[in-house]
Each structure stands twice: as structure tokens, then as C-alpha cells.
Design an enzyme around this catalytic site. Structure first.
Site, PDB file in Angstrom:
ATOM      1  N   SER A  38      50.279  41.987  36.208  1.00  0.00           N
ATOM      2  CA  SER A  38      49.388  41.789  35.408  1.00  0.00           C
ATOM      3  C   SER A  38      49.434  41.212  34.297  1.00  0.00           C
ATOM      4  CB  SER A  38      48.486  43.179  35.393  1.00  0.00           C
ATOM      5  OG  SER A  38      47.818  43.438  36.656  1.00  0.00           O
ATOM      6  N   LYS A  93      47.414  38.213  33.478  1.00  0.00           N
ATOM      7  CA  LYS A  93      46.051  38.234  32.864  1.00  0.00           C
ATOM      8  C   LYS A  93      46.340  37.760  31.513  1.00  0.00           C
ATOM      9  CE  LYS A  93      44.381  41.882  35.862  1.00  0.00           C
ATOM     10  NZ  LYS A  93      45.461  42.380  36.800  1.00  0.00           N
ATOM     11  N   SER A  99      42.917  46.655  33.681  1.00  0.00           N
ATOM     12  CA  SER A  99      43.860  45.615  34.459  1.00  0.00           C
ATOM     13  C   SER A  99      42.779  45.295  35.722  1.00  0.00           C
ATOM     14  CB  SER A  99      45.041  46.019  34.545  1.00  0.00           C
ATOM     15  OG  SER A  99      46.090  44.994  34.985  1.00  0.00           O
TER      16      SER A  99
END
Length: 442
Positions: A130, A133, A188
Site C-alpha cells: 500500500s 497509494k 489504507s
């Protein structure tokens, strides 16, 4: 103009380790074996030889994959060399030993100047989880005003991987863009990522835009397959690229707000009276919010964490101590201990704050392709203007704010406003003042 920072930044200076433990590019198991490796490590830290150390021996453990023989040299030749890279001056503290720093790849750099203080395999292309991101936010965040509302359709949530992390978005309910970004950064939430991707024209469009943004940032190790970082064949990034994404994102005030928010309220279902309830969410970045076995890191200001089967633990963080701001990225620690990625990141930050003036840079974080060819040479714009790269880097902000940041802190688990300060940074890429635990604006 000197900076001041009013948040608590109590020093936790690391204990200097013996040279034999300071700069091994291998695993703890291998580094403890044999006098030649320990001797080479000592020589490397003393500056008599360069890291990496005995590249063939340092990765002899068959359970640990070796880094590629050839890696990108964007940011400097040593950025493409396997093993630990560090250039200590006399009196520099030693890096934590290989039993402490087990990550396959890591990098610690000055967030403003871009100077790389030390690194290990920074261009090794690994699964990012993640932390990808950050690139998603870098790409999509500027496109929608934070008060825009979106009603979630079933198709918006299609295509999420099994076991995805979620913030709890419900179909047929409306959310503001502000809510969705809190879901991305704090929890997340892949459901928040896919909703924003749908608003942006769909997953395919968003992935293509992310790939283009990575190219613009000189992040050539990165190949995007999913917008949320979920494991997918061929999806890779590097500690170097993740640091570029964080550094670019931190130029955006909204990015700074979201990545530094420790906790917030998130919209829930409608009650019988037709009113929306809300529930609390906490940032999963444990150096920001803490955990039962780890405290928030002094001066932490974000950025993003991740964890998947392929990636292991990944983490990029920025922290401030005094007027120094450091970026750290850690990818795939070999230890399978709770919060290990955060522990190793904290050790690197401790070392970086203690060593920043006592090491020569071994590379640099480059600017966008429009300003920087990534090799250290003078870029096209610089040639026209007769400016050097550091001057050009000072112009490299994505939102043109010039670097004002509200400094806030966490006290006793509650959000507490500490102070605000603006500063000017000459001949360097400006970053705003440190932030911790920002109270979200609704």
C-alpha cells in the site's frame, strides 16, 4: 531564515555500534559468520573501502534472494550498486547492524535537499504493497475538490482483491472526497481507492495515469498494475521510487493533511431517523499512531505503510528533529516480528538525525524529468538558465505554497495543537514544517 519547530522532538540518539556491525549489506545470519566479512565491514565504515561488502558472501543465505546484479543508477552510481552504501566522516555513528536492519532494501535521505545519507539496494524492484497509494494520491488527489460528494455505485467497488484492507464504504451512500482520502491514508482502504478511481474514469485509466506520473517523477523502477498496491504479477516499485513519491506528495497541502492525521471520524450507515452515524478510524502507520508494543516516533509527519504477502512490510516515513527533515523507506524486513518494519525505520531515522552532518551523501533524490535527467548532470532547463540543480530543485513544488506547514503533536493519545510556523529554504527543494497527528478539517 532558520526554522523552528515546536512539537516534541525528544532526542533518542542511537548507540554507536562497533564498525563490524555497521555496514553489512547481507543478512544477520551471514554477517555473523567469518572474520573476513566483519573485517570488510569495519573497513567500509572507516571509509577505507566502499560498501557494498563482499556482495557474493553477504547474500549467501539461500532463503534470502539476492538483489539484481544491475540496477538503475538514477540518483548516482552508488544507488545502483548492491549492498549498503554509506560514506562516513570521522566520528560518524555506525549504522545499526545487520541483525537490526534486516530489510532487503532501504534508504534514508534529507527530505529537503534530497541528499541520500545511506542506502541498501535502493533501486531493487520489489512489491510495494500500500505504499504505492502515495503515487495514487500524487496522481489523483489534485483532481477533485475535497468537498465534492460522490454516491458509491456497486461497480465502483468491483475488482478489489480478496482480503483487501477496507475503511467500510457502503454502496448507495454518499461520501465527500475528503472522507475518501481519509479512508485511503488512515485505513489504507482499497474501497476508498477504487471509489476515487471510479470518479477518475476507472481503474484502467487511473493505472495509466499513475504510470505516467511515475515516469514524470523519474521513478523508473515502478510498474503499476493496481491503483491500491494489492499484490499483482509484475507490480513493483523500489525504496528509491517510494521516496520520490513521498517527497513529491509532501509538496501538496492536502496530501500533508491526510498522511499526518492520526485519527478521524468516518461516515457510517443511516439510522432509523435517516441521519448518518459515524465511527472512529485510526491511522495504521504505527510510527504516527503508536501500538501496544511501539510508541509514536518523535517528530513523525506521515507518510504511508503497507503489508502484503509478496511485499512483506513496507513503509515510507518523514520526520523532523530541529530544522532537519528526513525521509526513510524500508522494504521487506526479513524478521517476521510484529511492527518490524516500523522498528527498522525508526532505527534508520535515529541514525540519520545523529549522522546527517557526519556523512558524505552517497546519492540524491532526483527531481521530475522536466527538470532533472536523473544522472546528476545539469538538466535542459538549468542549462538555459545557467542555474545549478540545487537552485532548480528549490523551484520544484507542485502546489506553489512555498512551504508553510502547521506543526501539531500527539499528547497522551489525544490530538493537541502545538504551533504553526512558516520558513524559507534557499537552494533546496522546500518542504513544509513537520506535522504530527493533524486534526482533520471537516
Amino acid at each position: 531564515m532558520p526554522m523552528t519547530f515546536s512539537a516534541s522532538t525528544a532526542s533518542t540518539a542511537p548507540t554507536a555500534l562497533p564498525p563490524s556491525a555497521a555496514a553489512s549489506g547481507g543478512t544477520g545470519r551471514t554477517a555473523r559468520r567469518g572474520f573476513p566479512l566483519r573485517t570488510a565491514a569495519a573497513l567500509a565504515v572507516s571509509g577505507l573501502v566502499a560498501s557494498p561488502l563482499l556482495a557474493g558472501t553477504a547474500y549467501a543465505d539461500p532463503k534470502v534472494p539476492a538483489p539484481p546484479a544491475k540496477m538503475s543508477k538514477i540518483g548516482g552510481d552508488r544507488m545502483g550498486t548492491a549492498g549498503v552504501q554509506v560514506a562516513p566522516k570521522p566520528g560518524a555513528p555506525g549504522l545499526p547492524g545487520p541483525d537490526t536492519l534486516t530489510a532487503r532494501s532501504w534508504i534514508v535521505s534529507d527530505a529537503e535537499t534530497g541528499k541520500v545519507l545511506a542506502a541498501k539496494n535502493p533501486h531493487w524492484r520489489l512489491a510495494p504493497a500500500s505504499t504505492l497509494k502515495m503515487l495514487f494520491a500524487d496522481t489523483v488527489l489534485p483532481k477533485f475538490p475535497k468537498d465534492e460528494k460522490h454516491t458509491v455505485k456497486p461497480a465502483d467497488l468491483a475488482g478489489m482483491g480478496v482480503g483487501s484492507s477496507l475503511v467500510g464504504i457502503k454502496e448507495n451512500l454518499s461520501y465527500t472526497v475528503h472522507d475518501l482520502w481519509l479512508g485511503v491514508f488512515l485505513r489504507s482502504g482499497n474501497d476508498a481507492v477504487h471509489t476515487l478511481s471510479a470518479m477518475n474514469g476507472g481503474t484502467k485509466t487511473t493505472v495509466a495515469q499513475m504510470q505516467q506520473r511515475a515516469k514524470e517523477l523519474n521513478a523508473t523502477d515502478t510498474h503499476v498494475v493496481t491503483p491500491d498496491g494489492y499484490d499483482a504479477p509484475g507490480q513493483v516499485s523500489s525504496a528509491y521510487d517510494l521516496s520520490l513519491f513521498a517527497r513529491a506528495g509532501l509538496q501538496n497541502a492536502d496530501f500533508r493533511e491526510y498522511c499526518s492525521t492520526a485519527s478521524a471520524q468516518f461516515p457510517g450507515d443511516k439510522g432509523k431517523n435517516g441521519k448518518r452515524a459515524s465511527f472512529g478510524i485510526q491511522n495504521t502507520n504505527r510510527l504516527l499512531s503508536g501500538d501496544f508494543d511501539i510508541k509514536p516516533y518523535p517528530g513523525i509527519a506521515g507518510v504511508k505503510n503497507g503489508s502484503t504477502t509478496n511485499a512483506g512490510s513496507t513503509f515510507t516515513g518523514v520526520a523532523q528533529r530541529g530544522d532537519r527533515k528526513l525521509l526513510v523507506t524500508v522494504m521487506h524486513p526479513e524478521k517476521r516480528e510484529h511492527n518490524e518494519g516500523y522498528r527498522e525505520a525508526a532505527k534508520l531515522l535515529d541514525w540519520g538525525f545523529a549522522a546527517a552532518d557526519k556523512v558524505e551523501p552517497v546519492g540524491r533524490l532526483v527531481g521530475p524529468r522536466s527538470e532533472d535527467d536523473g544522472t546528476g548532470a545539469v538538466g535542459p532547463k538549468d542549462k538555459k538558465k545557467g542555474a545549478d540543480n540545487s537552485t532548480q530543485a528549490a523551484l520544484n513544488t507542485s502546489d506553489g505554497t512555498g512551504g508553510a506547514w502547521t506543526a501539531v503533536g500527539i499528547a497522551g493519545g489525544a490530538l493537541a495543537l502545538v504551533g504553526a510556523v512558516a520558513f524559507l529554504v534557499h537552494r533546496r527543494r522546500p518542504l513544509p514544517d513537520g506535522t504530527r497527528g493533524r486534526r482533520p478539517r471537516r
